[in-house]
Scaffold this motif. Structure first.
Motif, short mmCIF file in Angstrom:
data_model
loop_
_atom_site.label_atom_id
_atom_site.label_comp_id
_atom_site.label_asym_id
_atom_site.label_seq_id
_atom_site.Cartn_x
_atom_site.Cartn_y
_atom_site.Cartn_z
N GLU A 194 0.82 -1.21 0.00
CA GLU A 194 0.00 0.00 0.00
C GLU A 194 0.86 1.26 0.00
O GLU A 194 0.54 2.24 -0.68
N THR A 211 0.97 4.16 -2.91
CA THR A 211 0.80 5.58 -2.59
C THR A 211 1.96 6.39 -3.15
O THR A 211 1.76 7.45 -3.75
N CYS A 232 5.87 -4.06 -6.68
CA CYS A 232 4.43 -4.28 -6.58
C CYS A 232 4.00 -5.48 -7.41
O CYS A 232 3.19 -6.30 -6.96
#
Length: 69
Positions: free
Chosen positions: A10, A14, A47
């Motif tokens: 997360e 961001t 990611c």
């Protein structure tokens, strides 16, 4: 020794959004843009790795559950 990224998925997302906004704003110079782009590519790679691991785990759990039924 390789430097490890200790950010959560997360947090990485961001930061990727922040980088994208900065690059789109045209408020940063060329040199800073290149650095931000490089950071973004590294975060993106991490990611994708995290998502691949999660997908593999879910697939394994699903197969295990199906075999127990």
């Amino acid at each position: 020794m390789a430097k490890r990224n200790n950010k959560s998925f997360e947090e990485s997302l961001t930061r990727l959004e922040e980088i994208s906004n900065l690059l789109e704003s045209e408020e940063v110079g060329l040199e800073e843009s290149v650095k931000l782009y490089e950071e973004g590519m590294k975060l993106s790679k991490e990611c994708y790795k995290t998502l691949d691991k999660a997908e593999l785990k879910i697939t394994e759990l699903k197969k295990k559950l199906e075999s127990e039924l």
